[in-house]
Design a protein around this motif. Structure first.
Motif, PDB file in Angstrom:
ATOM      1  N   ASP A 162       0.828  -1.208   0.000  1.00  2.00           N
ATOM      2  CA  ASP A 162       0.000   0.000   0.000  1.00  2.00           C
ATOM      3  C   ASP A 162       0.867   1.265   0.000  1.00  2.00           C
ATOM      4  N   ALA A 163       1.960   1.228   0.758  1.00  2.00           N
ATOM      5  CA  ALA A 163       2.866   2.386   0.789  1.00  2.00           C
ATOM      6  C   ALA A 163       3.495   2.608  -0.580  1.00  2.00           C
ATOM      7  N   TYR A 164       3.896   1.519  -1.241  1.00  2.00           N
ATOM      8  CA  TYR A 164       4.511   1.647  -2.567  1.00  2.00           C
ATOM      9  C   TYR A 164       3.488   2.113  -3.601  1.00  2.00           C
ATOM     10  N   ARG A 165       2.289   1.593  -3.521  1.00  2.00           N
ATOM     11  CA  ARG A 165       1.243   2.019  -4.455  1.00  2.00           C
ATOM     12  C   ARG A 165       0.976   3.513  -4.320  1.00  2.00           C
ATOM     13  N   GLY A 166       0.909   4.005  -3.092  1.00  2.00           N
ATOM     14  CA  GLY A 166       0.722   5.441  -2.891  1.00  2.00           C
ATOM     15  C   GLY A 166       1.883   6.253  -3.429  1.00  2.00           C
ATOM     16  N   LEU A 167       3.102   5.740  -3.247  1.00  2.00           N
ATOM     17  CA  LEU A 167       4.283   6.451  -3.729  1.00  2.00           C
ATOM     18  C   LEU A 167       4.297   6.549  -5.247  1.00  2.00           C
ATOM     19  N   GLY A 174       0.133   3.069 -11.100  1.00  2.00           N
ATOM     20  CA  GLY A 174       0.169   2.115 -10.009  1.00  2.00           C
ATOM     21  C   GLY A 174       1.275   1.095 -10.206  1.00  2.00           C
ATOM     22  N   PRO A 175       1.432   0.143  -9.281  1.00  2.00           N
ATOM     23  CA  PRO A 175       2.435  -0.918  -9.411  1.00  2.00           C
ATOM     24  C   PRO A 175       2.198  -1.755 -10.660  1.00  2.00           C
ATOM     25  N   GLY A 176       3.257  -2.426 -11.109  1.00  2.00           N
ATOM     26  CA  GLY A 176       3.174  -3.264 -12.285  1.00  2.00           C
ATOM     27  C   GLY A 176       2.403  -4.550 -12.045  1.00  2.00           C
TER      28      GLY A 176
END
Length: 252
Positions: free
Chosen positions: A221-226, A234-236
């Motif tokens: 969730d933190a990476y998706r927000g970043l 969004g993430p791959g």
């Protein structure tokens, strides 16, 4: 003080009476348990030869390091830099009429690091390799504060190799059941490159292997927000698929 790499990601193996050249956080020289101060006018020469495979043509070194002026002046500057090294008790470079080269028994931290990373990436790491990392993000930077073109190119190459090695290390530690170290290794890579998806994937896999599914979802969730804030995407797909598997394994 023993002959180990104190401010680099991996330890230099102790070798009796062998001088050690430290380029990560350096350049510095450790010999017979004592740190030797590298003269300012000689630091770039020492680093340049080491970063070029340990051997370089004299004319190429002189022209690259002292581009202002003519060839005669550059050659004179090269001789002066060599003399200052020897005057400081640093006899790491040898020369002949055409070339400069690092002496055979010199241990260079960067070469040790390359070999360590290569074994991890290639899947041939030993038990000792799994315990060799020093958990420091700043150690990922080669010759910090130097902005010469030849340093910048090598710095990025080292950084990429290290990040791949950290990700491989995290996965191999997880397989060995050393989950806390696996998470730490992945966190070093994430801290160095927060937007690097393969590092984030290694972190989420490490949390999942330990059974910390909530931590895995929190990291995602933190990476998706970043990525949405920084890149507008969004993430791959591969990371999304991983998270679907993590969520499916979570207790209901």
């Amino acid at each position: 003080m023993n002959a180990q790499l104190l401010e680099s990601p991996v330890r230099i193996p102790a070798q009796k009476n062998a001088p050690a050249l430290h380029l990560l956080g350096g350049p510095r020289v450790l010999h017979r348990g004592r740190w030797l101060d590298v003269p300012e006018g000689s630091k770039r020469l020492l680093a340049f030869v080491a970063l070029n495979g340990g051997r370089v043509e004299r004319r190429h070194a002189a022209g690259t390091l002292w581009p202002a002026g003519d060839d005669l002046r550059a050659a004179g500057n090269l001789r002066s830099a060599l003399w200052r090294l020897k005057a400081a008790g640093i006899d790491l470079l040898a020369s002949d009429r055409c070339s400069l080269f690092v002496r055979e028994h010199t241990v260079v931290d960067l070469y040790v690091l390359y070999n360590w990373a290569g074994r991890l990436i290639g899947g041939t790491a030993t038990e000792e390799d799994l315990s060799a990392l020093r958990w420091r993000v700043d150690a990922l930077d080669l010759l910090p504060g130097w902005y010469d073109d030849w340093v910048l190119l090598e710095r990025e190459r080292v950084r990429q190799r290290l990040l791949h090695a950290l990700e491989a290390l995290s996965r191999q530690l997880s397989r060995a059941g050393r989950h806390a170290e696996a998470v730490e290794s992945a966190l070093v890579a994430v801290a160095a490159e927060p937007l690097r998806e393969s590092a984030q994937r290694a972190l989420i896999e490490a949390h999942s292997a330990e059974g910390n599914l909530v931590e895995a979802m929190r990291a995602y969730d933190a990476y998706r927000g970043l990525t949405r804030r920084e890149l507008g995407v969004g993430p791959g797909r591969e990371l999304r698929d991983l998270m679907n598997r993590v969520r499916a394994a979570a207790p209901r």
